[in-house]
Design an enzyme around this catalytic site. Structure first.
Site, PDB file in Angstrom:
ATOM      1  N   ASP A 123       5.137  -0.720  -6.738  1.00 44.64           N
ATOM      2  CA  ASP A 123       6.027  -1.151  -5.663  1.00 44.64           C
ATOM      3  C   ASP A 123       5.320  -2.220  -4.837  1.00 44.64           C
ATOM      4  O   ASP A 123       4.891  -2.000  -3.697  1.00 44.64           O
ATOM      5  CB  ASP A 123       6.498   0.005  -4.792  1.00 44.64           C
ATOM      6  CG  ASP A 123       7.661  -0.428  -3.901  1.00 44.64           C
ATOM      7  OD1 ASP A 123       8.106  -1.588  -4.046  1.00 44.64           O
ATOM      8  OD2 ASP A 123       8.113   0.359  -3.065  1.00 44.64           O
TER       9      ASP A 123
ATOM     10  N   HIS B 131       1.767  -2.491   2.760  1.00 44.12           N
ATOM     11  CA  HIS B 131       0.615  -1.641   2.428  1.00 44.12           C
ATOM     12  C   HIS B 131       0.328  -1.561   0.925  1.00 44.12           C
ATOM     13  O   HIS B 131      -0.545  -0.796   0.521  1.00 44.12           O
ATOM     14  CB  HIS B 131       0.713  -0.257   3.089  1.00 44.12           C
ATOM     15  CG  HIS B 131       2.037   0.450   2.914  1.00 44.12           C
ATOM     16  ND1 HIS B 131       2.757   0.955   3.971  1.00 44.12           N
ATOM     17  CD2 HIS B 131       2.750   0.711   1.820  1.00 44.12           C
ATOM     18  CE1 HIS B 131       3.860   1.518   3.524  1.00 44.12           C
ATOM     19  NE2 HIS B 131       3.882   1.384   2.220  1.00 44.12           N
TER      20      HIS B 131
ATOM     21  N   PRO C 174       4.011   5.189   8.682  1.00 51.80           N
ATOM     22  CA  PRO C 174       5.117   6.138   8.605  1.00 51.80           C
ATOM     23  C   PRO C 174       4.627   7.579   8.490  1.00 51.80           C
ATOM     24  O   PRO C 174       3.621   7.839   7.836  1.00 51.80           O
ATOM     25  CB  PRO C 174       5.821   5.730   7.306  1.00 51.80           C
ATOM     26  CG  PRO C 174       4.716   5.192   6.440  1.00 51.80           C
ATOM     27  CD  PRO C 174       3.735   4.539   7.390  1.00 51.80           C
ATOM     28  N   GLY C 175       5.339   8.493   9.133  1.00 53.28           N
ATOM     29  CA  GLY C 175       5.091   9.912   8.906  1.00 53.28           C
ATOM     30  C   GLY C 175       5.994  10.400   7.783  1.00 53.28           C
ATOM     31  O   GLY C 175       6.779   9.639   7.228  1.00 53.28           O
TER      32      GLY C 175
ATOM     33  N   HIS D  94      -1.935   4.636   5.254  1.00 53.22           N
ATOM     34  CA  HIS D  94      -0.544   4.170   5.118  1.00 53.22           C
ATOM     35  C   HIS D  94       0.451   5.290   5.349  1.00 53.22           C
ATOM     36  O   HIS D  94       1.655   5.086   5.228  1.00 53.22           O
ATOM     37  CB  HIS D  94      -0.325   3.480   3.782  1.00 53.22           C
ATOM     38  CG  HIS D  94       0.348   4.320   2.740  1.00 53.22           C
ATOM     39  ND1 HIS D  94      -0.196   5.456   2.246  1.00 53.22           N
ATOM     40  CD2 HIS D  94       1.535   4.172   2.111  1.00 53.22           C
ATOM     41  CE1 HIS D  94       0.615   5.981   1.356  1.00 53.22           C
ATOM     42  NE2 HIS D  94       1.678   5.235   1.250  1.00 53.22           N
ATOM     43  N   GLY D  95       0.000   6.475   5.726  1.00 50.37           N
ATOM     44  CA  GLY D  95       0.947   7.549   5.991  1.00 50.37           C
ATOM     45  C   GLY D  95       0.284   8.898   5.890  1.00 50.37           C
ATOM     46  O   GLY D  95      -0.922   9.021   6.112  1.00 50.37           O
TER      47      GLY D  95
END
Length: 472
Positions: A83, A321, A366-367, A391-392
DNA sequence: ATGTAC
Protein backbone atom coordinates in the site's frame (compact mmCIF):
# COMPACT_ATOMS: atom_id res chain seq x y z
CA UNK A 1 16.38 7.43 31.68
CA UNK A 2 16.51 7.45 27.88
CA UNK A 3 18.06 4.00 27.54
CA UNK A 4 14.87 2.46 28.97
CA UNK A 5 13.16 3.26 25.68
CA UNK A 6 15.96 2.26 23.36
CA UNK A 7 17.74 -1.04 22.73
CA UNK A 8 20.45 -1.81 20.24
CA UNK A 9 20.02 -5.43 19.18
CA UNK A 10 23.04 -7.19 17.64
CA UNK A 11 22.16 -9.87 15.08
CA UNK A 12 24.42 -12.06 12.89
CA UNK A 13 23.93 -9.76 9.86
CA UNK A 14 24.13 -6.41 11.67
CA UNK A 15 22.25 -4.40 14.25
CA UNK A 16 18.72 -3.07 14.59
CA UNK A 17 17.90 -0.05 16.74
CA UNK A 18 14.67 -0.66 18.66
CA UNK A 19 12.68 2.20 20.18
CA UNK A 20 10.34 0.60 22.73
CA UNK A 21 9.76 0.73 26.47
CA UNK A 22 10.74 -2.34 28.54
CA UNK A 23 7.26 -3.92 28.50
CA UNK A 24 6.73 -3.52 24.75
CA UNK A 25 10.28 -4.68 24.06
CA UNK A 26 9.80 -7.83 26.16
CA UNK A 27 6.55 -8.61 24.32
CA UNK A 28 8.09 -8.49 20.81
CA UNK A 29 7.70 -11.61 18.67
CA UNK A 30 11.17 -13.16 18.04
CA UNK A 31 10.21 -13.19 14.34
CA UNK A 32 10.69 -9.43 14.12
CA UNK A 33 14.41 -10.09 14.74
CA UNK A 34 14.50 -12.86 12.10
CA UNK A 35 13.07 -10.37 9.60
CA UNK A 36 15.56 -7.70 10.74
CA UNK A 37 18.40 -10.14 10.19
CA UNK A 38 17.18 -10.85 6.64
CA UNK A 39 16.76 -7.14 5.88
CA UNK A 40 20.29 -6.47 7.11
CA UNK A 41 21.61 -8.90 4.46
CA UNK A 42 20.76 -6.38 1.73
CA UNK A 43 24.16 -4.83 0.85
CA UNK A 44 25.42 -1.40 2.00
CA UNK A 45 22.66 -0.70 4.51
CA UNK A 46 23.47 2.31 6.70
CA UNK A 47 20.75 2.07 9.36
CA UNK A 48 17.78 -0.01 10.42
CA UNK A 49 15.35 1.04 13.16
CA UNK A 50 12.15 -0.34 14.70
CA UNK A 51 9.34 1.74 16.23
CA UNK A 52 7.47 0.55 19.39
CA UNK A 53 4.49 -0.68 17.32
CA UNK A 54 6.69 -2.99 15.21
CA UNK A 55 5.06 -6.23 14.04
CA UNK A 56 5.66 -8.94 11.44
CA UNK A 57 4.76 -8.23 7.81
CA UNK A 58 5.64 -9.81 4.45
CA UNK A 59 9.44 -9.67 4.01
CA UNK A 60 9.79 -6.69 6.36
CA UNK A 61 8.17 -5.59 9.61
CA UNK A 62 5.63 -2.81 9.81
CA UNK A 63 7.47 -0.21 11.90
CA UNK A 64 10.75 -0.26 9.95
CA UNK A 65 13.05 2.61 9.01
CA UNK A 66 15.72 1.37 6.57
CA UNK A 67 18.39 3.71 5.22
CA UNK A 68 21.02 3.64 2.45
CA UNK A 69 23.43 6.20 1.03
CA UNK A 70 22.16 7.55 -2.30
CA UNK A 71 25.46 6.78 -4.11
CA UNK A 72 25.56 3.02 -3.47
CA UNK A 73 22.04 2.45 -2.15
CA UNK A 74 19.28 -0.08 -2.71
CA UNK A 75 15.52 0.23 -3.01
CA UNK A 76 13.10 -2.49 -1.91
CA UNK A 77 9.41 -2.78 -2.88
CA UNK A 78 9.11 -5.29 -0.01
CA UNK A 79 10.23 -2.71 2.53
CA UNK A 80 7.89 -0.02 1.18
CA UNK A 81 5.07 -2.57 1.18
CA UNK A 82 2.18 -2.85 -1.25
CA UNK A 83 0.00 0.00 0.00
CA UNK A 84 2.42 2.59 -1.34
CA UNK A 85 1.76 6.11 -0.01
CA UNK A 86 -0.66 4.94 2.65
CA UNK A 87 -0.97 7.72 5.18
CA UNK A 88 -2.97 10.15 7.25
CA UNK A 89 -4.75 13.46 6.80
CA UNK A 90 -6.42 15.73 9.33
CA UNK A 91 -8.84 18.59 8.66
CA UNK A 92 -9.89 21.16 11.27
CA UNK A 93 -13.57 22.06 11.45
CA UNK A 94 -15.29 25.05 13.04
CA UNK A 95 -17.48 22.72 15.14
CA UNK A 96 -17.17 22.05 18.87
CA UNK A 97 -17.81 18.55 20.24
CA UNK A 98 -20.83 19.87 22.21
CA UNK A 99 -22.55 20.52 18.88
CA UNK A 100 -22.35 16.77 18.20
CA UNK A 101 -23.61 15.62 21.61
CA UNK A 102 -26.83 14.31 20.12
CA UNK A 103 -26.28 10.76 18.85
CA UNK A 104 -28.97 11.37 16.21
CA UNK A 105 -26.95 14.24 14.73
CA UNK A 106 -23.83 12.05 14.59
CA UNK A 107 -25.92 9.43 12.75
CA UNK A 108 -27.18 12.08 10.34
CA UNK A 109 -23.62 13.19 9.60
CA UNK A 110 -22.45 9.61 8.97
CA UNK A 111 -25.45 9.05 6.66
CA UNK A 112 -24.53 12.19 4.71
CA UNK A 113 -20.91 11.03 4.43
CA UNK A 114 -22.13 7.68 3.08
CA UNK A 115 -24.06 9.58 0.42
CA UNK A 116 -21.02 11.52 -0.87
CA UNK A 117 -18.22 9.03 -0.16
CA UNK A 118 -18.54 5.87 -2.25
CA UNK A 119 -17.72 2.74 -0.26
CA UNK A 120 -16.78 0.75 -3.38
CA UNK A 121 -15.55 1.73 -6.80
CA UNK A 122 -17.93 4.26 -8.25
CA UNK A 123 -19.69 3.98 -11.57
CA UNK A 124 -18.66 5.35 -14.91
CA UNK A 125 -18.97 9.10 -15.27
CA UNK A 126 -17.98 9.85 -11.68
CA UNK A 127 -15.00 12.28 -11.54
CA UNK A 128 -15.05 12.31 -15.36
CA UNK A 129 -13.42 15.77 -15.17
CA UNK A 130 -10.35 14.23 -13.46
CA UNK A 131 -7.60 12.76 -15.64
CA UNK A 132 -5.88 9.85 -13.86
CA UNK A 133 -2.76 10.42 -15.93
CA UNK A 134 -2.49 13.97 -14.53
CA UNK A 135 -3.08 12.69 -11.00
CA UNK A 136 -0.34 10.05 -11.03
CA UNK A 137 2.11 12.39 -12.79
CA UNK A 138 1.45 15.60 -10.84
CA UNK A 139 -0.30 14.69 -7.60
CA UNK A 140 -2.59 17.42 -6.22
CA UNK A 141 -1.41 19.71 -9.04
CA UNK A 142 -3.05 17.33 -11.51
CA UNK A 143 -6.57 17.99 -10.15
CA UNK A 144 -9.00 20.45 -11.74
CA UNK A 145 -9.16 23.69 -9.69
CA UNK A 146 -12.69 23.07 -8.43
CA UNK A 147 -11.34 20.27 -6.21
CA UNK A 148 -8.86 22.68 -4.54
CA UNK A 149 -11.43 25.11 -3.10
CA UNK A 150 -8.95 27.01 -0.90
CA UNK A 151 -6.07 27.31 -3.37
CA UNK A 152 -6.79 30.70 -4.92
CA UNK A 153 -4.77 32.93 -2.62
CA UNK A 154 -1.23 32.01 -1.56
CA UNK A 155 -1.91 32.52 2.15
CA UNK A 156 -4.91 30.22 2.17
CA UNK A 157 -3.49 27.55 -0.11
CA UNK A 158 -3.71 25.00 2.67
CA UNK A 159 -4.57 22.00 0.49
CA UNK A 160 -1.36 22.39 -1.45
CA UNK A 161 0.99 23.70 1.24
CA UNK A 162 -0.08 21.75 4.33
CA UNK A 163 1.02 18.37 2.99
CA UNK A 164 4.21 16.33 3.28
CA UNK A 165 4.35 16.41 -0.50
CA UNK A 166 1.80 17.71 -3.01
CA UNK A 167 3.68 16.46 -6.07
CA UNK A 168 6.30 13.89 -7.02
CA UNK A 169 7.99 14.25 -10.34
CA UNK A 170 7.04 11.35 -12.63
CA UNK A 171 8.38 11.38 -16.17
CA UNK A 172 5.87 8.80 -17.28
CA UNK A 173 7.86 6.32 -19.35
CA UNK A 174 7.22 3.47 -16.93
CA UNK A 175 3.49 4.31 -16.74
CA UNK A 176 3.02 2.67 -20.11
CA UNK A 177 3.69 -0.67 -18.46
CA UNK A 178 0.23 -0.91 -16.92
CA UNK A 179 -2.68 -2.64 -18.61
CA UNK A 180 -5.83 -0.69 -19.44
CA UNK A 181 -7.89 -2.40 -16.72
CA UNK A 182 -5.57 -1.05 -13.98
CA UNK A 183 -6.10 2.49 -15.30
CA UNK A 184 -9.87 1.95 -15.40
CA UNK A 185 -10.17 0.47 -11.95
CA UNK A 186 -7.86 3.07 -10.42
CA UNK A 187 -9.90 5.91 -11.89
CA UNK A 188 -13.06 4.43 -10.43
CA UNK A 189 -11.36 3.97 -7.06
CA UNK A 190 -10.36 7.65 -6.72
CA UNK A 191 -11.72 9.07 -3.47
CA UNK A 192 -12.49 5.71 -1.82
CA UNK A 193 -11.22 4.50 1.56
CA UNK A 194 -10.44 0.85 0.83
CA UNK A 195 -10.46 -1.91 3.44
CA UNK A 196 -8.50 -3.16 6.43
CA UNK A 197 -7.54 -0.50 8.96
CA UNK A 198 -8.46 2.41 6.68
CA UNK A 199 -11.07 4.86 7.99
CA UNK A 200 -12.49 8.34 8.04
CA UNK A 201 -13.26 9.53 11.55
CA UNK A 202 -15.00 12.45 13.24
CA UNK A 203 -13.00 13.18 16.39
CA UNK A 204 -12.87 15.67 19.27
CA UNK A 205 -9.46 16.89 20.42
CA UNK A 206 -7.93 17.33 23.87
CA UNK A 207 -4.81 19.47 24.25
CA UNK A 208 -2.30 18.61 26.97
CA UNK A 209 -0.72 21.65 28.70
CA UNK A 210 2.90 21.06 27.69
CA UNK A 211 2.42 21.82 23.98
CA UNK A 212 -0.44 24.31 24.12
CA UNK A 213 1.63 26.95 22.30
CA UNK A 214 2.20 24.69 19.31
CA UNK A 215 -1.47 23.67 19.32
CA UNK A 216 -2.46 27.34 19.17
CA UNK A 217 -0.01 28.04 16.36
CA UNK A 218 -1.63 25.20 14.40
CA UNK A 219 -5.16 26.51 15.05
CA UNK A 220 -6.18 23.71 17.44
CA UNK A 221 -8.57 24.41 20.34
CA UNK A 222 -9.92 22.23 23.16
CA UNK A 223 -13.04 20.31 22.19
CA UNK A 224 -12.62 21.17 18.50
CA UNK A 225 -14.02 18.63 16.05
CA UNK A 226 -11.51 17.33 13.49
CA UNK A 227 -11.77 14.93 10.55
CA UNK A 228 -9.04 12.26 10.33
CA UNK A 229 -8.55 10.14 7.21
CA UNK A 230 -6.41 6.99 6.85
CA UNK A 231 -6.10 5.61 3.32
CA UNK A 232 -3.62 4.80 0.56
CA UNK A 233 -3.09 4.22 -3.14
CA UNK A 234 -5.65 1.37 -3.59
CA UNK A 235 -5.18 -0.86 -6.66
CA UNK A 236 -2.70 1.54 -8.29
CA UNK A 237 -0.04 1.07 -5.58
CA UNK A 238 -0.75 -2.66 -5.43
CA UNK A 239 -0.14 -2.99 -9.17
CA UNK A 240 3.12 -1.03 -8.97
CA UNK A 241 4.30 -3.25 -6.17
CA UNK A 242 3.33 -6.50 -7.87
CA UNK A 243 4.73 -5.59 -11.28
CA UNK A 244 8.07 -4.29 -9.97
CA UNK A 245 8.55 -7.10 -7.44
CA UNK A 246 8.08 -9.82 -10.04
CA UNK A 247 10.59 -8.18 -12.41
CA UNK A 248 13.11 -7.68 -9.62
CA UNK A 249 12.75 -11.28 -8.45
CA UNK A 250 13.75 -12.49 -11.92
CA UNK A 251 16.70 -10.11 -12.00
CA UNK A 252 17.84 -11.18 -8.52
CA UNK A 253 17.78 -14.85 -9.56
CA UNK A 254 19.77 -14.12 -12.70
CA UNK A 255 22.38 -12.08 -10.82
CA UNK A 256 22.59 -14.27 -7.71
CA UNK A 257 21.30 -11.51 -5.39
CA UNK A 258 19.22 -12.32 -2.34
CA UNK A 259 18.82 -12.89 1.39
CA UNK A 260 17.53 -15.79 3.49
CA UNK A 261 13.97 -14.69 2.57
CA UNK A 262 12.98 -15.04 -1.11
CA UNK A 263 10.05 -12.68 -0.44
CA UNK A 264 12.45 -9.83 0.36
CA UNK A 265 12.89 -8.17 -3.04
CA UNK A 266 15.32 -5.32 -3.83
CA UNK A 267 17.50 -3.73 -6.51
CA UNK A 268 20.34 -1.21 -6.60
CA UNK A 269 19.06 2.38 -6.97
CA UNK A 270 21.30 2.70 -10.00
CA UNK A 271 19.81 -0.41 -11.71
CA UNK A 272 17.23 0.10 -14.45
CA UNK A 273 14.63 -1.83 -12.40
CA UNK A 274 15.43 0.25 -9.31
CA UNK A 275 14.86 3.45 -11.29
CA UNK A 276 11.60 2.11 -12.78
CA UNK A 277 10.35 1.20 -9.31
CA UNK A 278 11.18 4.60 -7.80
CA UNK A 279 9.32 6.39 -10.60
CA UNK A 280 6.28 4.12 -10.34
CA UNK A 281 6.33 4.30 -6.53
CA UNK A 282 6.24 8.10 -6.85
CA UNK A 283 3.18 7.82 -9.13
CA UNK A 284 1.49 5.84 -6.33
CA UNK A 285 2.47 8.49 -3.75
CA UNK A 286 0.78 11.04 -6.03
CA UNK A 287 -2.30 8.81 -6.27
CA UNK A 288 -2.48 8.32 -2.49
CA UNK A 289 -2.36 12.00 -1.56
CA UNK A 290 -5.03 12.80 -4.17
CA UNK A 291 -7.16 9.91 -2.92
CA UNK A 292 -7.13 11.27 0.64
CA UNK A 293 -7.77 14.78 -0.68
CA UNK A 294 -10.87 13.59 -2.59
CA UNK A 295 -12.17 11.69 0.46
CA UNK A 296 -11.90 14.96 2.39
CA UNK A 297 -13.66 16.75 -0.48
CA UNK A 298 -16.60 14.33 -0.18
CA UNK A 299 -16.78 14.74 3.59
CA UNK A 300 -16.76 18.54 3.18
CA UNK A 301 -19.81 18.23 0.89
CA UNK A 302 -21.53 16.04 3.49
CA UNK A 303 -20.72 18.54 6.25
CA UNK A 304 -22.24 21.37 4.23
CA UNK A 305 -25.41 19.31 3.76
CA UNK A 306 -25.78 18.82 7.50
CA UNK A 307 -24.44 22.11 8.94
CA UNK A 308 -24.97 24.51 6.04
CA UNK A 309 -22.49 26.62 4.08
CA UNK A 310 -20.87 27.96 7.27
CA UNK A 311 -19.19 24.53 7.75
CA UNK A 312 -15.41 24.81 7.35
CA UNK A 313 -12.80 22.11 6.94
CA UNK A 314 -9.24 23.46 6.55
CA UNK A 315 -6.30 21.12 5.98
CA UNK A 316 -3.99 20.65 8.99
CA UNK A 317 -1.67 18.17 7.30
CA UNK A 318 -1.37 15.11 5.06
CA UNK A 319 1.55 12.72 5.46
CA UNK A 320 2.55 9.18 4.56
CA UNK A 321 3.81 6.17 6.51
CA UNK A 322 4.64 3.72 3.65
CA UNK A 323 7.21 5.16 1.23
CA UNK A 324 10.86 5.63 0.30
CA UNK A 325 12.60 8.78 -0.92
CA UNK A 326 15.75 10.85 -0.74
CA UNK A 327 16.38 12.92 2.38
CA UNK A 328 19.23 14.99 3.78
CA UNK A 329 20.49 14.34 7.28
CA UNK A 330 23.42 16.39 8.57
CA UNK A 331 24.34 17.42 5.04
CA UNK A 332 24.39 13.89 3.55
CA UNK A 333 21.88 12.47 1.07
CA UNK A 334 20.24 9.23 2.15
CA UNK A 335 17.58 7.02 0.61
CA UNK A 336 15.14 6.40 3.48
CA UNK A 337 12.45 3.69 3.51
CA UNK A 338 9.60 4.02 5.98
CA UNK A 339 7.18 1.10 6.30
CA UNK A 340 4.59 1.74 8.96
CA UNK A 341 6.75 4.58 10.19
CA UNK A 342 5.90 8.29 10.26
CA UNK A 343 8.31 11.17 9.77
CA UNK A 344 8.20 13.67 12.64
CA UNK A 345 10.52 16.65 12.09
CA UNK A 346 11.36 19.00 14.97
CA UNK A 347 11.08 22.80 14.96
CA UNK A 348 13.47 24.62 12.59
CA UNK A 349 14.30 21.49 10.55
CA UNK A 350 14.77 22.71 6.94
CA UNK A 351 12.56 19.95 5.48
CA UNK A 352 9.45 21.21 7.28
CA UNK A 353 6.98 22.72 4.80
CA UNK A 354 6.90 26.53 5.03
CA UNK A 355 3.86 26.86 7.37
CA UNK A 356 5.51 24.56 9.93
CA UNK A 357 9.15 25.77 9.87
CA UNK A 358 8.92 27.34 13.35
CA UNK A 359 7.10 24.54 15.16
CA UNK A 360 7.79 21.31 13.30
CA UNK A 361 4.98 19.72 11.27
CA UNK A 362 2.07 17.68 12.66
CA UNK A 363 2.79 13.93 12.76
CA UNK A 364 -0.50 12.04 12.57
CA UNK A 365 -0.87 8.70 14.36
CA UNK A 366 -4.08 6.66 14.02
CA UNK A 367 -5.42 4.58 16.88
CA UNK A 368 -7.42 1.39 16.42
CA UNK A 369 -11.23 1.52 16.25
CA UNK A 370 -12.77 3.01 19.38
CA UNK A 371 -9.43 4.26 20.72
CA UNK A 372 -7.80 7.68 20.48
CA UNK A 373 -5.58 8.92 17.66
CA UNK A 374 -2.76 11.44 18.16
CA UNK A 375 -1.38 14.60 16.63
CA UNK A 376 2.33 14.70 17.55
CA UNK A 377 5.34 16.92 16.85
CA UNK A 378 8.93 15.73 16.40
CA UNK A 379 11.74 16.49 18.89
CA UNK A 380 15.46 16.92 18.10
CA UNK A 381 16.20 13.49 19.67
CA UNK A 382 14.39 11.94 16.70
CA UNK A 383 17.54 12.45 14.61
CA UNK A 384 18.91 9.16 15.99
CA UNK A 385 16.04 7.30 14.24
CA UNK A 386 16.13 9.45 11.08
CA UNK A 387 13.10 11.31 12.49
CA UNK A 388 10.82 8.26 12.26
CA UNK A 389 8.14 7.57 14.84
CA UNK A 390 5.38 4.95 15.05
CA UNK A 391 2.41 4.62 12.67
CA UNK A 392 -0.29 3.37 15.03
CA UNK A 393 -1.13 0.71 17.53
CA UNK A 394 0.41 -2.32 15.83
CA UNK A 395 -1.47 -5.58 15.43
CA UNK A 396 -1.13 -8.27 18.13
CA UNK A 397 -3.57 -10.76 16.57
CA UNK A 398 -3.84 -11.81 12.94
CA UNK A 399 -7.13 -11.10 11.20
CA UNK A 400 -8.10 -14.78 11.34
CA UNK A 401 -7.17 -15.17 15.03
CA UNK A 402 -9.11 -11.99 15.86
CA UNK A 403 -12.24 -13.34 14.15
CA UNK A 404 -11.87 -16.54 16.20
CA UNK A 405 -11.10 -14.98 19.59
CA UNK A 406 -12.99 -11.67 19.80
CA UNK A 407 -16.78 -11.73 20.22
CA UNK A 408 -19.13 -9.25 18.58
CA UNK A 409 -20.31 -8.28 22.10
CA UNK A 410 -16.77 -7.34 23.16
CA UNK A 411 -16.33 -5.28 20.01
CA UNK A 412 -19.73 -3.57 20.46
CA UNK A 413 -18.80 -2.69 24.05
CA UNK A 414 -15.59 -0.98 22.88
CA UNK A 415 -17.63 1.10 20.43
CA UNK A 416 -20.05 1.92 23.32
CA UNK A 417 -23.00 0.72 21.25
CA UNK A 418 -26.33 1.71 22.80
CA UNK A 419 -24.76 4.37 25.07
CA UNK A 420 -25.29 8.13 24.78
CA UNK A 421 -21.61 8.52 23.78
CA UNK A 422 -21.77 5.68 21.23
CA UNK A 423 -19.11 5.93 18.51
CA UNK A 424 -21.42 5.93 15.51
CA UNK A 425 -20.48 3.57 12.65
CA UNK A 426 -21.59 3.56 9.03
CA UNK A 427 -23.87 0.77 7.79
CA UNK A 428 -21.79 -2.39 7.97
CA UNK A 429 -22.24 -5.42 10.18
CA UNK A 430 -20.07 -5.50 13.31
CA UNK A 431 -19.26 -9.14 12.46
CA UNK A 432 -17.49 -8.06 9.29
CA UNK A 433 -15.22 -5.70 11.26
CA UNK A 434 -14.26 -7.82 14.29
CA UNK A 435 -10.72 -8.14 12.91
CA UNK A 436 -10.43 -4.36 13.38
CA UNK A 437 -11.62 -4.46 17.00
CA UNK A 438 -9.25 -2.71 19.44
CA UNK A 439 -8.63 -6.12 21.05
CA UNK A 440 -6.74 -7.07 17.85
CA UNK A 441 -4.21 -4.28 18.49
CA UNK A 442 -1.69 -3.15 21.06
CA UNK A 443 -2.73 -0.25 23.28
CA UNK A 444 -1.87 2.88 21.26
CA UNK A 445 -1.42 4.93 24.47
CA UNK A 446 1.45 2.65 25.48
CA UNK A 447 3.05 3.04 22.02
CA UNK A 448 2.82 6.83 22.31
CA UNK A 449 4.34 6.67 25.81
CA UNK A 450 7.37 4.88 24.34
CA UNK A 451 7.75 7.41 21.52
CA UNK A 452 7.60 10.30 24.01
CA UNK A 453 9.84 8.52 26.53
CA UNK A 454 12.49 7.90 23.86
CA UNK A 455 12.55 11.64 23.10
CA UNK A 456 11.42 11.14 19.46
CA UNK A 457 8.22 13.24 19.60
CA UNK A 458 5.60 14.79 21.90
CA UNK A 459 1.79 14.90 21.94
CA UNK A 460 0.12 18.10 20.72
CA UNK A 461 -3.45 16.76 20.70
CA UNK A 462 -5.28 13.58 21.61
CA UNK A 463 -8.19 12.86 19.24
CA UNK A 464 -11.18 10.91 20.59
CA UNK A 465 -13.54 9.26 18.11
CA UNK A 466 -17.15 10.46 17.86
CA UNK A 467 -18.05 8.59 14.65
CA UNK A 468 -16.15 6.21 12.36
CA UNK A 469 -16.65 5.46 8.67
CA UNK A 470 -15.07 2.24 7.39
CA UNK A 471 -14.75 1.22 3.74
CA UNK A 472 -15.78 -2.04 2.13
C1' DA B 1 -3.93 -3.70 1.57
C1' DT B 2 -5.31 -5.63 -2.60
C1' DG B 3 -6.81 -8.23 -6.70
C1' DT B 4 -7.07 -12.61 -8.36
C1' DA B 5 -6.93 -17.25 -8.70
C1' DC B 6 -8.01 -21.49 -6.46
Amino acid sequence: MLQNYYQQVKLPSGQVHVYAGPELFAALDYKVFELANNNLQIPNQVYMGYTPDVHVGVGTCIGTTAVWNVEDGYVSPSIVGSDIGCGMRVHLTNLHKDELKDVKLRRKLVKAIEKYLPMEEHGRGHFSDIRLEHVVKKGLHGLPKKYIPDAYTPRKATSLTHVESSKFYVEGGALGLFPERVWHRSHRQLGTLGGGNHFAEIQAIEIPEENREIAEAWGLTDGQVVIMIHSGSRAWGGSVSQYCSSNMTKMMKAEGLGTADPKLVFAPLAHELGKDYVELMYSALNYAVVNRHLIAYAIREAGKDVFGSKFEMSTLYDLMHNYAWEEEHDGHSYFVHRKGATRALPAQHPDNPEPYKETGHPALIPGSMGSSSYIMVGKPGGRDNYHSICHGAGRIRSRSASKRLITVEEFAASMRVGMEDEIVLNQRSLESMVDESPQAYKDVDQIIESVVGAGLAEVVAKCKPLATVKGA
